[in-house]
Scaffold this motif. Structure first.
Motif, short mmCIF file in Angstrom:
data_model
loop_
_atom_site.label_atom_id
_atom_site.label_comp_id
_atom_site.label_asym_id
_atom_site.label_seq_id
_atom_site.Cartn_x
_atom_site.Cartn_y
_atom_site.Cartn_z
N ARG A 285 30.86 27.77 33.92
CA ARG A 285 30.11 28.41 35.00
C ARG A 285 30.98 29.41 35.74
O ARG A 285 30.55 30.51 36.10
CB ARG A 285 29.55 27.37 35.97
N ARG A 286 32.25 29.04 35.97
CA ARG A 286 33.16 29.95 36.66
C ARG A 286 33.47 31.17 35.79
O ARG A 286 33.62 32.29 36.30
CB ARG A 286 34.45 29.23 37.04
N LEU A 287 33.59 30.99 34.49
CA LEU A 287 33.86 32.12 33.60
C LEU A 287 32.67 33.08 33.56
O LEU A 287 32.85 34.31 33.53
CB LEU A 287 34.19 31.62 32.19
N VAL A 288 31.46 32.52 33.54
CA VAL A 288 30.27 33.37 33.54
C VAL A 288 30.23 34.20 34.83
O VAL A 288 29.93 35.40 34.81
CB VAL A 288 28.99 32.53 33.38
N GLU A 293 31.44 39.37 38.07
CA GLU A 293 32.11 39.75 39.31
C GLU A 293 33.33 40.63 39.08
O GLU A 293 33.57 41.57 39.84
CB GLU A 293 32.53 38.50 40.09
N ASP A 294 34.11 40.33 38.05
CA ASP A 294 35.41 40.99 37.89
C ASP A 294 35.55 41.87 36.65
O ASP A 294 36.50 42.63 36.55
CB ASP A 294 36.52 39.94 37.88
N VAL A 295 34.62 41.74 35.71
CA VAL A 295 34.62 42.63 34.55
C VAL A 295 33.44 43.60 34.65
O VAL A 295 33.60 44.80 34.54
CB VAL A 295 34.56 41.84 33.23
N GLY A 296 32.26 43.04 34.89
CA GLY A 296 31.09 43.87 35.14
C GLY A 296 30.78 44.85 34.03
O GLY A 296 30.91 44.54 32.84
N LEU A 297 30.41 46.07 34.43
CA LEU A 297 30.01 47.08 33.44
C LEU A 297 31.19 47.75 32.77
O LEU A 297 30.99 48.59 31.89
CB LEU A 297 29.12 48.13 34.11
N ALA A 298 32.41 47.40 33.17
CA ALA A 298 33.56 47.92 32.44
C ALA A 298 33.53 47.40 31.00
O ALA A 298 34.01 48.07 30.08
CB ALA A 298 34.86 47.51 33.12
N ASP A 299 32.94 46.21 30.81
CA ASP A 299 32.73 45.66 29.47
C ASP A 299 31.61 44.64 29.56
O ASP A 299 31.83 43.46 29.82
CB ASP A 299 34.00 45.00 28.93
N ASN A 301 29.97 43.29 27.37
CA ASN A 301 30.04 42.23 26.37
C ASN A 301 30.67 40.96 26.93
O ASN A 301 30.50 39.87 26.37
CB ASN A 301 30.85 42.69 25.16
N ALA A 302 31.41 41.09 28.03
CA ALA A 302 32.07 39.92 28.60
C ALA A 302 31.05 38.85 28.98
O ALA A 302 31.26 37.65 28.74
CB ALA A 302 32.89 40.32 29.82
N LEU A 303 29.94 39.27 29.58
CA LEU A 303 28.91 38.30 29.96
C LEU A 303 28.28 37.67 28.73
O LEU A 303 28.03 36.46 28.69
CB LEU A 303 27.85 38.98 30.83
N THR A 304 28.04 38.48 27.70
CA THR A 304 27.47 37.95 26.45
C THR A 304 28.42 36.94 25.81
O THR A 304 27.97 35.87 25.35
CB THR A 304 27.22 39.11 25.47
#
Length: 434
Positions: A285-288, A293-299, A301-304
């Motif tokens: 949950r914290r990673l999601v 919060e901290d990667v966002g639209l810079a990448d 794919n991080a959320l995926t």
């Protein structure tokens, strides 16, 4: 069908957690926000006692071992209700119908406590509605899952949701003191081991008392230190600080290592938490959250990737699924970072709260009827796909608010391209407004 929750005939053979159950609501630890002098449950009990008022239907939502079953029992005793307790795991629709029928002829008000109520499917949950409506039962359901997702809206509209908190160190220490008083002797642990025992309980009073019972049964000649206790319990004790800061310190260390783009440190803190017994789904949950919060639209794919890690862990379990968590952790640590989406969301929410109910400009309001067209709805709307560059530069903001700027992309990762695209559109917008 016999009730699930029945006091054993030979109380001396009952587990320690059962023997130490509170006898009144004032003895329940760790839930002062509900059971203190001004707590919600305290007020409900007082109201129910006056002129034989009724208890409302309740959903008790909280982690395991926080007193949900105990509170339900004591609510019934305090208000003169007949108590019936069942578990959703072991109860069928036919069983429920029999309970409702018995309640109708019981001659006294019935409090039906349903443990793990989220385990019932939607149609079974609907079966509670009529008995709740006509007063056949007062429902008190217990769940460890978010009721918003797991319970029917119809039940939630007829019940109050009360949130139970995980037991803090003071509450867990109070349980230890009761256990020691009941046994007539101190727990055979050094101060450091005692602190580790409290930390390892992770807010679960029932689990703590189970460990205490094991330690009392061992009766070592000398108090056990941390290593001795871990060996006796056959369970590695998480090395968390006795004041419970350790739990939050480790997740903070993981989060900041990810933000600082140090994959090795991030992997170390992840391992520290998982090896210490932290719930993998809590870490996920914290990673999601971090991915947005901290990667966002810079990448994006991080959320995926992090959501895929959650699905992989759900599918594989431990220990195989923990590799997917490490995969996500390393991806986040090495991804370009941006909190622009986080900052934009906060700014947009503030503007929405501050601006009230401003209507959209008429050019972007739907006009499905002749009257609405006559009133100017949709007039002047430019269909972007029909314009050069697929960009009309139209106005999409309330007239009284004007154009705002919430999202400011960085020059990192994919946001660099987004920034260039937004700058191009801004140039087109300026040219068309000349």
């Amino acid at each position: 069908m016999a009730d699930l929750f029945v006091t054993p005939a030979d109380e001396t053979r009952a587990p320690l957690a059962e023997r130490l159950r509170p006898h009144s609501l004032t003895e329940v630890v760790g839930q002062q926000h509900l059971l203190g002098a001004e707590g919600a449950l305290t007020r409900m009990v007082a109201a129910a006692k006056e002129k034989r008022g009724r208890l409302p239907n309740l959903i008790l939502w909280g982690p395991p071992g926080t007193g949900k079953t105990t509170i339900a029992r004591l609510l019934a005793e305090a208000t003169g209700y007949r108590f019936v307790g069942v578990s959703a795991v072991m109860t069928s629709t036919a069983d429920l119908k029999a309970i409702f029928a018995a309640a109708r002829v019981a001659g006294t008000r019935t409090l039906l406590f349903v443990d793990e109520i989220h385990r019932f499917n939607r149609s079974q949950q609907d079966g509670f509605l009529a008995p709740m409506e006509d007063g056949t039962i007062t429902l008190v359901g217990a769940t460890t899952e978010n009721p918003s997702f797991e319970l029917n809206a119809a039940i939630l509209s007829r019940a109050q949701v009360l949130v139970l908190e995980r037991l803090d160190e003071a509450a867990l220490e109070a349980l230890l003191a009761r256990a020691e008083a009941g046994e007539g002797r101190a727990l055979p642990l050094t101060p450091d081991a005692r602190a580790a025992l409290l930390a390892g309980a992770d807010g679960d009073g029932r689990f703590l008392l189970g460990q205490v019972e094991t330690l009392f049964s061992i009766s070592p000649r000398e108090p056990l230190d941390r290593a001795g206790m871990a060996a006796a319990l056959q369970r590695r004790v998480p090395v968390y600080d006795k004041d419970r800061d350790g739990h939050y310190d480790l997740i903070s260390a993981l989060h900041k290592s990810l933000r600082g783009s140090d994959p090795d440190a991030a992997l170390y803190w992840l391992a520290r938490m998982l090896v210490a017994g932290e719930q993998p789904l809590y870490v996920l949950r914290r990673l999601v959250r971090f991915a947005s919060e901290d990667v966002g639209l810079a990448d994006s794919n991080a959320l995926t990737i992090t959501l895929a890690a959650k699905d992989a862990y759900d599918f594989l379990g431990s220990p195989e699924g923990e590799l997917a968590i490490a995969h996500a952790c390393l991806y986040l640590a090495t991804a370009p970072k941006s909190n622009a989406a986080y900052v934009a969301q906060k700014a947009a929410f503030k503007a929405a709260r501050d601006s009230g109910s401003l209507p959209p400009p008429k050019n972007i309001v739907n006009a499905p009827t002749k009257l609405m067209k006559e009133l100017g709805h949709g007039a002047g709307y430019a269909y972007d796909h029909d314009t050069e560059h697929g960009f009309s530069g139209d106005n999409y903001w309330p007239d009284r608010l004007g154009r705002q700027s919430f999202y400011r992309p960085t020059d990192r990762g994919m946001e660099k391209r987004i920034s260039e695209r937004l700058a191009f559109w801004e140039q087109l917008r300026a040219e068309r407004q000349r």
